[in-house]
Design a protein around this motif. Sequence first.
Motif, short mmCIF file in Angstrom:
data_model
loop_
_atom_site.label_atom_id
_atom_site.label_comp_id
_atom_site.label_asym_id
_atom_site.label_seq_id
_atom_site.Cartn_x
_atom_site.Cartn_y
_atom_site.Cartn_z
N LEU A 113 -19.00 4.02 -12.70
CA LEU A 113 -18.31 2.73 -12.75
C LEU A 113 -18.20 2.17 -11.34
O LEU A 113 -17.25 2.46 -10.61
CB LEU A 113 -16.93 2.88 -13.39
CG LEU A 113 -16.13 1.59 -13.59
CD1 LEU A 113 -16.91 0.61 -14.47
CD2 LEU A 113 -14.78 1.90 -14.22
N GLY A 114 -19.21 1.42 -10.94
CA GLY A 114 -19.17 0.79 -9.63
C GLY A 114 -18.30 -0.44 -9.65
O GLY A 114 -17.85 -0.90 -10.70
N GLY A 115 -18.06 -1.00 -8.49
CA GLY A 115 -17.26 -2.22 -8.44
C GLY A 115 -16.63 -2.44 -7.09
O GLY A 115 -16.99 -1.82 -6.09
N SER A 116 -15.69 -3.36 -7.05
CA SER A 116 -15.02 -3.74 -5.81
C SER A 116 -13.51 -3.75 -5.97
O SER A 116 -12.99 -4.02 -7.06
CB SER A 116 -15.48 -5.13 -5.36
OG SER A 116 -16.74 -5.09 -4.75
N ASN A 117 -12.83 -3.47 -4.86
CA ASN A 117 -11.37 -3.56 -4.76
C ASN A 117 -11.00 -4.65 -3.77
O ASN A 117 -11.82 -5.06 -2.93
CB ASN A 117 -10.79 -2.22 -4.28
CG ASN A 117 -11.04 -1.08 -5.26
OD1 ASN A 117 -11.15 -1.30 -6.45
ND2 ASN A 117 -11.13 0.13 -4.75
N LEU A 118 -9.76 -5.09 -3.85
CA LEU A 118 -9.20 -6.02 -2.86
C LEU A 118 -8.11 -5.30 -2.09
O LEU A 118 -7.26 -4.64 -2.67
CB LEU A 118 -8.63 -7.26 -3.55
CG LEU A 118 -9.65 -8.19 -4.21
CD1 LEU A 118 -8.93 -9.30 -4.98
CD2 LEU A 118 -10.59 -8.80 -3.16
N ALA A 119 -8.15 -5.44 -0.77
CA ALA A 119 -7.21 -4.74 0.10
C ALA A 119 -6.64 -5.69 1.14
O ALA A 119 -7.16 -6.79 1.35
CB ALA A 119 -7.90 -3.56 0.79
N VAL A 120 -5.56 -5.25 1.79
CA VAL A 120 -4.91 -6.01 2.85
C VAL A 120 -5.01 -5.21 4.14
O VAL A 120 -4.73 -4.00 4.15
CB VAL A 120 -3.43 -6.29 2.51
CG1 VAL A 120 -2.71 -6.92 3.70
CG2 VAL A 120 -3.34 -7.20 1.28
N SER A 121 -5.42 -5.86 5.20
CA SER A 121 -5.52 -5.18 6.49
C SER A 121 -4.13 -4.80 7.01
O SER A 121 -3.17 -5.57 6.91
CB SER A 121 -6.20 -6.10 7.51
OG SER A 121 -6.11 -5.55 8.82
N GLU A 122 -4.02 -3.60 7.57
CA GLU A 122 -2.78 -3.17 8.21
C GLU A 122 -2.43 -4.10 9.35
O GLU A 122 -1.25 -4.28 9.69
CB GLU A 122 -2.94 -1.74 8.72
CG GLU A 122 -1.75 -1.18 9.47
CD GLU A 122 -0.55 -0.91 8.58
OE1 GLU A 122 0.58 -0.84 9.10
OE2 GLU A 122 -0.74 -0.80 7.34
N ARG A 123 -3.42 -4.76 9.95
CA ARG A 123 -3.21 -5.67 11.08
C ARG A 123 -3.22 -7.14 10.67
O ARG A 123 -3.43 -8.03 11.49
CB ARG A 123 -4.28 -5.43 12.15
CG ARG A 123 -4.19 -4.05 12.79
CD ARG A 123 -5.37 -3.80 13.72
NE ARG A 123 -5.29 -2.52 14.37
CZ ARG A 123 -4.77 -2.31 15.59
NH1 ARG A 123 -4.30 -3.33 16.29
NH2 ARG A 123 -4.75 -1.11 16.11
N ALA A 124 -3.00 -7.40 9.38
CA ALA A 124 -2.95 -8.79 8.90
C ALA A 124 -1.86 -9.56 9.62
O ALA A 124 -0.79 -9.02 9.93
CB ALA A 124 -2.70 -8.81 7.39
N GLY A 125 -2.12 -10.84 9.86
CA GLY A 125 -1.13 -11.65 10.55
C GLY A 125 0.14 -11.82 9.75
O GLY A 125 1.24 -11.86 10.30
N ASP A 126 0.04 -11.91 8.45
CA ASP A 126 1.19 -12.02 7.55
C ASP A 126 0.89 -11.18 6.32
O ASP A 126 0.28 -11.65 5.37
CB ASP A 126 1.43 -13.49 7.17
CG ASP A 126 2.74 -13.69 6.41
OD1 ASP A 126 3.17 -12.76 5.72
OD2 ASP A 126 3.30 -14.80 6.51
N ARG A 127 1.30 -9.92 6.35
CA ARG A 127 0.97 -9.01 5.26
C ARG A 127 1.59 -9.44 3.94
O ARG A 127 1.01 -9.27 2.88
CB ARG A 127 1.39 -7.59 5.63
CG ARG A 127 0.41 -6.91 6.54
CD ARG A 127 0.89 -5.61 7.12
NE ARG A 127 1.49 -4.72 6.16
CZ ARG A 127 1.96 -3.51 6.47
NH1 ARG A 127 1.89 -3.08 7.72
NH2 ARG A 127 2.50 -2.75 5.54
N GLU A 128 2.79 -10.01 4.00
CA GLU A 128 3.44 -10.45 2.77
C GLU A 128 2.65 -11.56 2.11
O GLU A 128 2.44 -11.57 0.89
CB GLU A 128 4.86 -10.94 3.08
CG GLU A 128 5.65 -11.34 1.84
CD GLU A 128 7.08 -11.72 2.17
OE1 GLU A 128 7.72 -12.36 1.31
OE2 GLU A 128 7.56 -11.40 3.28
N LEU A 129 2.14 -12.50 2.91
CA LEU A 129 1.33 -13.60 2.37
C LEU A 129 -0.02 -13.07 1.86
O LEU A 129 -0.51 -13.51 0.82
CB LEU A 129 1.11 -14.66 3.44
CG LEU A 129 0.50 -15.99 2.98
CD1 LEU A 129 1.44 -16.69 2.02
CD2 LEU A 129 0.21 -16.88 4.19
N ALA A 130 -0.60 -12.14 2.60
CA ALA A 130 -1.87 -11.56 2.18
C ALA A 130 -1.72 -10.83 0.84
O ALA A 130 -2.55 -10.97 -0.05
CB ALA A 130 -2.38 -10.59 3.25
#
Length: 415
Positions: free
Chosen positions: A297-314
């Motif tokens: 089962l291949g595919g893709s995930n969505l992640a948030v960078s630890e260094r995101a400018g606004d992690r809550e918004l991301a």
Amino acid sequence: MRKLTAALAAAALAAVATACGTGNGGGGTGALTVWLMDGSAPQEWLDELNAAFEEEHGVRVDVEIQQWDGIQDRVTTALSEDGTVDVLEIGNTQTVGYAGTGGLAGLSGLEDEPWNEPMLASARLDGTLYAVPWYGANRVVVYDRAIWREAGAEVPATRKEWLRALETIEENTDAEPLYLPGRSYYVMGGFVADEGGGFAVEEDGRWKGALNTPEGEAGMAFYARLHSFSDAPADNDEASPQQSTEIVPNRPVASWIGLGWEAAAAIEAIGERGQEADFGYFPVPGPTADRPGHVFLGGSNLAVSERAGDRELAEAWVRTATSARWHQRFVDAYDGGVVPARTDVTARPAEGSFAEAMVASADAGYLPPLTGGWSYVETEPNPVKDLMTRVLNGADYRTAAAEADTEITARINRD
């Protein structure tokens, strides 16, 4: 994985996603920067999603489309820098590796969504959620309806019936019953999973190869039985030569195991030769009729960078994009041709389509060992592929598997 994901998307939709804006990176720019892979997001869906998000949150969303070639190096660099990317798409077999470097933010706020469990496993590390599933895809059996009718073969629901159908085709036609390259190791891994085994197991925090087992031997034995119906060399894989465009259109092949984009490519190639493909599709059969065989089962995930400018918004963007409302629209945009990431979203593929067979297989999906070290195992020369070729050429399974396990263990535990 990267090839599978990009290619599936290209086949499922004619439209290829393009950037919604140029952007200057995340954090401090008044914009949210999202990296998506070429071919992953239907353009209309993406435009409508971002328009709704921008209106609700008062922030511009800059989507930067990335190419699969060289993406691992680009992601590694981006995750080590401030202000480069906020949200990013990652192949599901790569997610654990990036999480292990500390580059991804924890997403505990998204734990309680009704995720597809087999897909969710790729997003966790040591009990922490570092990404969420986005979509998946898997292989099915593609068959030539005319050849099967000529042979009097019936679509199978079990391994035994599958072998009987291939024998019928071999006896009653001049076609190759099944084109199966000797080194399609994700296909073979499904047969090992059917037996309850896997490529490797984790014990006391350390991984070791697990092919020198009764489960591994049984899975490879069934693969070898299928390969006996094929003229494909034992040292080729599905991409060398490309089965969908270089093999299937050029000789009578009754059936083969492939992905959605491959089926579409074969139909196009056959059409270019002035002929019309008449394909049917069925899930890879399992040992019993109550459950299809295991498929990667291949595919893709969505992640948030630890260094995101606004992690809550991301995280809010990820939550919106994968919500029941927007994910249903995403799946519908693919005409049901992707495996949904949520259990409250339904794929509605056309009857008799590749997508219908694929979705029917999704609950029997499997993944390779979810550890960053698995990428070293997949690097050529791949010890699993080498094992397969040796066995198909007559080598003793246990001897070859023991050597493969030694190599897998050495590679998978690399830092």
